[in-house]
Design a protein around this motif. Structure first.
Motif, PDB file in Angstrom:
ATOM      1  N   ASP A 253       0.814  -1.217   0.000  1.00  0.00           N
ATOM      2  CA  ASP A 253       0.000   0.000   0.000  1.00  0.00           C
ATOM      3  C   ASP A 253       0.846   1.265   0.000  1.00  0.00           C
ATOM      4  O   ASP A 253       0.431   2.299  -0.526  1.00  0.00           O
ATOM      5  CB  ASP A 253      -0.930   0.021   1.219  1.00  0.00           C
ATOM      6  CG  ASP A 253      -2.097  -0.944   1.064  1.00  0.00           C
ATOM      7  OD1 ASP A 253      -2.205  -1.582   0.006  1.00  0.00           O
ATOM      8  OD2 ASP A 253      -2.889  -1.071   2.019  1.00  0.00           O
ATOM      9  N   ASN A 254       2.038   1.207   0.625  1.00  0.00           N
ATOM     10  CA  ASN A 254       2.901   2.382   0.699  1.00  0.00           C
ATOM     11  C   ASN A 254       4.334   1.923   0.941  1.00  0.00           C
ATOM     12  O   ASN A 254       4.594   0.740   1.186  1.00  0.00           O
ATOM     13  CB  ASN A 254       2.440   3.340   1.811  1.00  0.00           C
ATOM     14  CG  ASN A 254       2.251   2.622   3.141  1.00  0.00           C
ATOM     15  OD1 ASN A 254       3.186   2.020   3.657  1.00  0.00           O
ATOM     16  ND2 ASN A 254       1.044   2.684   3.688  1.00  0.00           N
ATOM     17  N   ALA A 255       5.275   2.872   0.898  1.00  0.00           N
ATOM     18  CA  ALA A 255       6.698   2.540   1.035  1.00  0.00           C
ATOM     19  C   ALA A 255       7.009   1.975   2.423  1.00  0.00           C
ATOM     20  O   ALA A 255       7.843   1.063   2.554  1.00  0.00           O
ATOM     21  CB  ALA A 255       7.541   3.782   0.772  1.00  0.00           C
ATOM     22  N   HIS A 256       6.352   2.514   3.446  1.00  0.00           N
ATOM     23  CA  HIS A 256       6.564   2.018   4.814  1.00  0.00           C
ATOM     24  C   HIS A 256       6.249   0.530   4.903  1.00  0.00           C
ATOM     25  O   HIS A 256       7.039  -0.255   5.445  1.00  0.00           O
ATOM     26  CB  HIS A 256       5.687   2.805   5.792  1.00  0.00           C
ATOM     27  CG  HIS A 256       5.761   2.293   7.203  1.00  0.00           C
ATOM     28  ND1 HIS A 256       5.019   1.216   7.643  1.00  0.00           N
ATOM     29  CD2 HIS A 256       6.492   2.715   8.271  1.00  0.00           C
ATOM     30  CE1 HIS A 256       5.282   0.996   8.910  1.00  0.00           C
ATOM     31  NE2 HIS A 256       6.175   1.889   9.321  1.00  0.00           N
ATOM     32  N   ASN A 257       5.108   0.128   4.393  1.00  0.00           N
ATOM     33  CA  ASN A 257       4.714  -1.271   4.460  1.00  0.00           C
ATOM     34  C   ASN A 257       5.637  -2.169   3.646  1.00  0.00           C
ATOM     35  O   ASN A 257       5.959  -3.295   4.068  1.00  0.00           O
ATOM     36  CB  ASN A 257       3.272  -1.438   3.977  1.00  0.00           C
ATOM     37  CG  ASN A 257       2.265  -0.891   4.961  1.00  0.00           C
ATOM     38  OD1 ASN A 257       2.640  -0.281   5.959  1.00  0.00           O
ATOM     39  ND2 ASN A 257       0.990  -1.087   4.684  1.00  0.00           N
ATOM     40  N   ILE A 258       6.059  -1.692   2.497  1.00  0.00           N
ATOM     41  CA  ILE A 258       6.961  -2.494   1.655  1.00  0.00           C
ATOM     42  C   ILE A 258       8.259  -2.803   2.399  1.00  0.00           C
ATOM     43  O   ILE A 258       8.749  -3.940   2.383  1.00  0.00           O
ATOM     44  CB  ILE A 258       7.258  -1.768   0.330  1.00  0.00           C
ATOM     45  CG1 ILE A 258       6.001  -1.698  -0.540  1.00  0.00           C
ATOM     46  CG2 ILE A 258       8.370  -2.484  -0.437  1.00  0.00           C
ATOM     47  CD1 ILE A 258       6.171  -0.858  -1.794  1.00  0.00           C
ATOM     48  N   VAL A 259       8.804  -1.801   3.065  1.00  0.00           N
ATOM     49  CA  VAL A 259      10.100  -1.983   3.740  1.00  0.00           C
ATOM     50  C   VAL A 259       9.953  -2.702   5.075  1.00  0.00           C
ATOM     51  O   VAL A 259      10.639  -3.702   5.336  1.00  0.00           O
ATOM     52  CB  VAL A 259      10.792  -0.615   3.944  1.00  0.00           C
ATOM     53  CG1 VAL A 259      12.068  -0.778   4.770  1.00  0.00           C
ATOM     54  CG2 VAL A 259      11.111   0.019   2.607  1.00  0.00           C
ATOM     55  N   PHE A 260       9.053  -2.198   5.939  1.00  0.00           N
ATOM     56  CA  PHE A 260       9.037  -2.647   7.328  1.00  0.00           C
ATOM     57  C   PHE A 260       8.092  -3.813   7.606  1.00  0.00           C
ATOM     58  O   PHE A 260       8.237  -4.488   8.623  1.00  0.00           O
ATOM     59  CB  PHE A 260       8.692  -1.472   8.247  1.00  0.00           C
ATOM     60  CG  PHE A 260       9.695  -0.360   8.172  1.00  0.00           C
ATOM     61  CD1 PHE A 260      11.036  -0.588   8.460  1.00  0.00           C
ATOM     62  CD2 PHE A 260       9.314   0.912   7.791  1.00  0.00           C
ATOM     63  CE1 PHE A 260      11.966   0.433   8.380  1.00  0.00           C
ATOM     64  CE2 PHE A 260      10.237   1.948   7.704  1.00  0.00           C
ATOM     65  CZ  PHE A 260      11.571   1.703   8.004  1.00  0.00           C
ATOM     66  N   ARG A 261       7.123  -4.035   6.737  1.00  0.00           N
ATOM     67  CA  ARG A 261       6.215  -5.166   6.940  1.00  0.00           C
ATOM     68  C   ARG A 261       6.475  -6.316   5.968  1.00  0.00           C
ATOM     69  O   ARG A 261       6.019  -7.428   6.213  1.00  0.00           O
ATOM     70  CB  ARG A 261       4.757  -4.704   6.804  1.00  0.00           C
ATOM     71  CG  ARG A 261       4.336  -3.749   7.905  1.00  0.00           C
ATOM     72  CD  ARG A 261       2.865  -3.385   7.823  1.00  0.00           C
ATOM     73  NE  ARG A 261       2.457  -2.579   8.966  1.00  0.00           N
ATOM     74  CZ  ARG A 261       1.210  -2.167   9.199  1.00  0.00           C
ATOM     75  NH1 ARG A 261       0.243  -2.478   8.317  1.00  0.00           N
ATOM     76  NH2 ARG A 261       0.926  -1.456  10.262  1.00  0.00           N
ATOM     77  N   PHE A 262       7.199  -6.035   4.897  1.00  0.00           N
ATOM     78  CA  PHE A 262       7.470  -7.077   3.902  1.00  0.00           C
ATOM     79  C   PHE A 262       8.957  -7.394   3.779  1.00  0.00           C
ATOM     80  O   PHE A 262       9.401  -8.485   4.123  1.00  0.00           O
ATOM     81  CB  PHE A 262       6.910  -6.664   2.549  1.00  0.00           C
ATOM     82  CG  PHE A 262       7.264  -7.621   1.438  1.00  0.00           C
ATOM     83  CD1 PHE A 262       6.773  -8.914   1.435  1.00  0.00           C
ATOM     84  CD2 PHE A 262       8.100  -7.213   0.408  1.00  0.00           C
ATOM     85  CE1 PHE A 262       7.110  -9.801   0.418  1.00  0.00           C
ATOM     86  CE2 PHE A 262       8.440  -8.086  -0.620  1.00  0.00           C
ATOM     87  CZ  PHE A 262       7.944  -9.388  -0.608  1.00  0.00           C
ATOM     88  N   LEU A 263       9.747  -6.431   3.319  1.00  0.00           N
ATOM     89  CA  LEU A 263      11.138  -6.712   2.961  1.00  0.00           C
ATOM     90  C   LEU A 263      11.984  -7.082   4.181  1.00  0.00           C
ATOM     91  O   LEU A 263      12.642  -8.136   4.197  1.00  0.00           O
ATOM     92  CB  LEU A 263      11.745  -5.501   2.254  1.00  0.00           C
ATOM     93  CG  LEU A 263      13.145  -5.687   1.675  1.00  0.00           C
ATOM     94  CD1 LEU A 263      13.150  -6.808   0.642  1.00  0.00           C
ATOM     95  CD2 LEU A 263      13.646  -4.382   1.055  1.00  0.00           C
TER      96      LEU A 263
END
Length: 512
Positions: free
Chosen positions: A423-433
């Motif tokens: 949904d956003n850059a925060h989620n991509i980095v901190f919840r996924f990657l």
């Protein structure tokens, strides 16, 4: 009618009855550092890590920090969504269901019991070491190591004291920790500075090299197998920072404080480890003779060998006292996460309901702490009687447990937030990657650790039917947990039907 204590009447309580609004960012980080116990951890692990990776110890500490750092973000995101004393158990249950959640919680409980036994052993060892130096009776040193009856009885006594303090609640623990953690950190820094200053004149000393930070290049480059073995010890060295997250229900800002405290904790620990690693390498080298860190005769207790040569008799006494303080401090705080995990498991009926009880006076899970103390004493006694190198075997087994439940938690973050990962850059980095990479690294080390534990030569040499004792302590006890889980499914089916703690995602939670 009995009067209520001030502790009880002045406290705000969490949904599980714990004392709320007690822990801030600094105090949470202090409790996390105390659980990691840098003094105890370094004296127990430096020799083991050097034996595996030699000159690359600084690189291995950084490599062990990376999956811990990445997984810390998984904990932060999950805690911000669901603040719960059960932490890994609760989150993995919501993500993957009751069976995975139960086994994750079981792994956490086992890891803590193993660490508690280690901490008590190191505390007893340095207690007698300090007495021997103080009263000039060298023979007393063996009371904490080779004299098993005295060692076991003293360890049980120390566990009893720590259990009692932990049963009194988080406020008592927090006050004691500021003094114990502050003292050990100051002494470790002073030790490192003196070791740097004296390094040039010592036999076997080393000059600083940037190649120590590159595991696969320069002098002493590592094979993949050696890197994996060293990484197991390094991951053990960072264990315990997640204590900050199990105190979420008792924190002043439950959504943000635990995550911030956890990150502050792991960064502080990394800096301390690198400082001490460089100081000891430059002072003593990594040779296999004398004070060299690769000497098997001193590998179980590096500070015991280096304290007086570096700091002199009385300075060495302060280092002995600092390691004793480190072990005692961690022994006390390590009860916090295991008691709270068992509290949550009891509250959700994954464990017997008795574990959900809270002390009405101290607002703490006193029953869980008591059980943890009793089981730890029994575990330590059994392993000490079976193994000649209890510390080394339990550290190796602990690596298996750590990778198990930390790894599950990292993957739980990715799966739990799967509908909003991009949904956003925060989620991509901190919840996924970050969680995904941390989980993959921990899973890889878990597989290698289990494979290596089958060979008795990768531990103390103790074996049962030709299989190393480390395998039975690590992976074998996970299998025992699977059997107990099936028993609990018969006894308390509501948890396993998803009635007390159902699987969910943030989106599902919002629509209910």
């Amino acid at each position: 009618m009995a009067t209520q204590s001030a502790d009880q009447t002045d406290s705000v309580v969490s949904p599980k009855g714990l004392a709320a609004n007690k822990v801030g960012v600094l105090s949470g980080a202090v409790l996390g550092i105390s659980t990691v116990a840098p003094g105890y951890t370094l004296t127990a692990s430096i020799g083991l890590i050097v034996a595996a990776v030699g000159l690359k110890m600084p690189a291995i500490f950084i490599a062990g920090f990376i999956p811990m750092f990445l997984t810390a973000y998984a904990y932060r995101e999950l805690n911000a969504d669901t603040t719960d004393a059960g932490a890994s158990f609760t989150w993995s249950t919501k993500a993957f269901g009751p069976y995975v959640g139960w086994m994750c919680g079981w792994g956490m409980v086992l890891a803590t019991i193993i660490v508690l036994s280690n901490l008590a052993a190191v505390g007893v060892q340095f207690f007698y070491l300090m007495l021997a130096r103080l009263f000039n009776h060298p023979g007393w040193e063996s009371l904490g190591t080779s004299n098993k009856p005295v060692n076991i009885l003293t360890t049980i006594a120390l566990l009893a004291v720590a259990t009692y303090i932990s049963m009194r609640g988080i406020t008592t623990s927090e006050r004691i920790q500021y003094w114990l953690v502050g003292f050990q950190m100051i002494v470790l820094v002073v030790f490192s500075i003196v070791a740097f200053a004296k390094a040039g004149g010592q036999v076997g000393h080393l000059d600083f090299s940037w190649s120590w930070f590159n595991p696969f290049g320069g002098l002493g480059s590592l094979s993949i197998a050696a890197f994996a073995l060293g990484l197991t010890g390094s991951i053990f060295a960072f264990w315990g920072w997640d204590t900050c997250l199990t105190l979420g229900e008792e924190s002043k800002d439950p959504k943000r404080t635990p995550g911030r405290a956890g990150l502050l904790c792991v960064l502080t620990i990394l800096g301390t480890y690198l400082l001490v690693a460089l100081a000891t390498m430059m002072y003593a080298g990594v040779g296999t003779d004398g004070l060299g860190l690769g000497n098997e005769e001193i590998s179980d207790n590096i500070f015991g060998a280096l304290a007086e040569p570096v700091m002199g008799r009385w300075g060495g006494m302060f280092l002995f006292l600092a390691i004793l303080a480190s072990a005692v401090a961690s022994l006390q705080t390590t009860f916090l996460p295991v008691a709270r995990t068992m509290l949550a498991m009891g509250s959700y009926r994954a464990f017997p309901a008795k574990f959900a009880e809270i002390s009405p006076r101290y607002l703490s899970p006193a029953f869980g702490a008591l059980v943890a103390g009793i089981v730890t004493a029994a575990f330590y006694t059994a392993v000490t009687l079976l193994s000649e190198k209890t510390l080394g075997d339990t550290i190796a087994a602990l690596g298996i447990m750590i990778c198990w439940y930390y790894g599950i938690t990292a993957f739980a973050c990715v799966w739990y937030f799967r509908h909003s990962l991009f949904d956003n850059a925060h989620n991509i980095v901190f919840r996924f990657l970050f969680p995904l990479l941390g989980g993959i690294a921990l899973l890889s080390v878990f597989v290698v650790s289990v494979k290596e534990s089958l060979d008795p030569e990768n531990g103390s040499g103790a074996e049962i039917f030709g299989i190393g004792l480390v395998f039975y302590i690590g992976f074998g006890l996970l299998i025992v947990g699977a059997v107990l889980m099936l028993v609990m499914r018969k006894v308390s089916p509501s948890f396993f039907r998803g009635e007390t703690l159902p699987r969910s995602t943030p989106e599902l939670t919002k629509t209910r």
